[in-house]
Design an enzyme around this catalytic site. Structure first.
Site, PDB file in Angstrom:
ATOM      1  CG  ASP A  63      -1.794   1.218   1.333  1.00 58.22           C
ATOM      2  OD1 ASP A  63      -1.587   2.186   0.572  1.00 58.22           O
ATOM      3  OD2 ASP A  63      -2.699   1.216   2.191  1.00 58.22           O
ATOM      4  CG  ASN A  90       2.765   4.240 -12.530  1.00 53.85           C
ATOM      5  OD1 ASN A  90       2.454   5.227 -13.190  1.00 53.85           O
ATOM      6  ND2 ASN A  90       2.164   3.061 -12.688  1.00 53.85           N
ATOM      7  CE1 TYR A 157      -4.100  11.694 -11.644  1.00 58.73           C
ATOM      8  CE2 TYR A 157      -4.279  13.315 -13.412  1.00 58.73           C
ATOM      9  CZ  TYR A 157      -3.785  12.124 -12.930  1.00 58.73           C
ATOM     10  OH  TYR A 157      -2.969  11.350 -13.726  1.00 58.73           O
ATOM     11  CE  LYS A 161      -0.579  11.707 -11.142  1.00 54.30           C
ATOM     12  NZ  LYS A 161       0.396  10.644 -10.792  1.00 54.30           N
ATOM     13  CB  THR A 192      -4.441   3.195 -18.334  1.00 54.51           C
ATOM     14  OG1 THR A 192      -5.488   4.158 -18.077  1.00 54.51           O
ATOM     15  CG2 THR A 192      -3.104   3.921 -18.411  1.00 54.51           C
TER      16      THR A 192
END
Length: 250
Positions: A63, A90, A157, A161, A192
């Site tokens: 984790d 990642n 997000y 990032k 993905t």
């Protein structure tokens, strides 16, 4: 013999998507690869797949937001493989359809934890192991959403990032004299499994991908190629940078 022969690489979030493609590319380049992920079934399958490429490959259930998990994983790598040379951090996720005012505090904290705190925790434990080894290379996964505002990405997000990109440069400056190079990769829309689901559910997804200068989504393998380059001797003078793999989007 691959350019990364004899190197030991850790890939967090390596069970699928960009992480899996990068783990495969590192293995093809000759590295021994440790896949770390919270997905035990996917991670174990990934390690079996990598072992067929010629190098050593193992899976560790980790984790990435739990410091003890991260610390134990790095200690085990050093014990079992003799050291740590390369790392791809990642782990992360976002959400769709949220704005600054509609994002919940719970979601904000969860996304920053997965996308930014996990990167810091990984580097916190990877860097001492690499210093002991005499140097190493870290690649962090940022995003084009962290470079410029993209309203298809959630604010949490994007902020996380952007934080990854700045943390990358900070660490590169701080540890350059100890033989550590630290860079980030900033993919645009990449196919993905999660993005493929988005394409299937939302017609605007393909339109967004098509708006990139190169009018399509990237493949995970194309992002992985940049990861391998940054880990290789060819990038010996590259540190502190966030490399876009986004079809021209900035």
């Amino acid at each position: 013999m691959g350019v990364l022969h004899g190197r030991v690489a850790l890939v967090t979030g390596g069970a699928s998507g960009i992480g899996l493609a990068s783990a495969e590319a590192l293995a093809v380049a000759g590295a021994d690869v440790v896949v770390a992920d919270i997905d035990s079934d996917g991670g174990a399958a990934a390690a079996r797949r990598l072992a067929g490429l010629g190098g050593r490959a193992v899976f560790l259930h980790v984790d990435a937001t739990d410091e003890q998990h991260v610390a134990d994983a790095v200690r085990r790598i050093v014990s079992d493989f003799g050291g740590l040379d390369l790392a791809l951090n990642n782990v992360g996720r976002g959400e769709l359809g949220r704005t600054v005012t509609t994002t919940s505090l719970e979601s904000w904290n969860a996304i920053l934890g997965l996308s930014l705190t996990s990167t810091w925790l990984a580097m916190k434990h990877e860097i001492p192991a690499m210093v002991a080894r005499g140097g190493g290379v870290i690649v962090n996964m940022s995003s084009s959403a962290g470079v410029s505002p993209q309203l298809t990405a959630s604010p949490a997000y994007a902020a996380a990032k952007a934080g990854v990109a700045h943390l990358t440069r900070y660490a590169a400056r701080q540890y350059a004299d100890q033989g550590i190079r630290v860079n980030a990769v900033a993919p645009g829309i990449t196919l993905t499994p999660r993005v493929e689901q988005w394409f299937a559910q939302d017609a605007i997804a393909e339109e967004v991908a098509g708006s990139q200068f190169i009018g399509r989504a990237a493949t995970p393998a194309e992002v992985a190629a940049s990861v391998v380059y940054l880990c290789s001797p060819a990038a010996a003078m590259v540190t502190g940078h966030t490399v876009p793999v986004s079809g021209g989007v900035r």
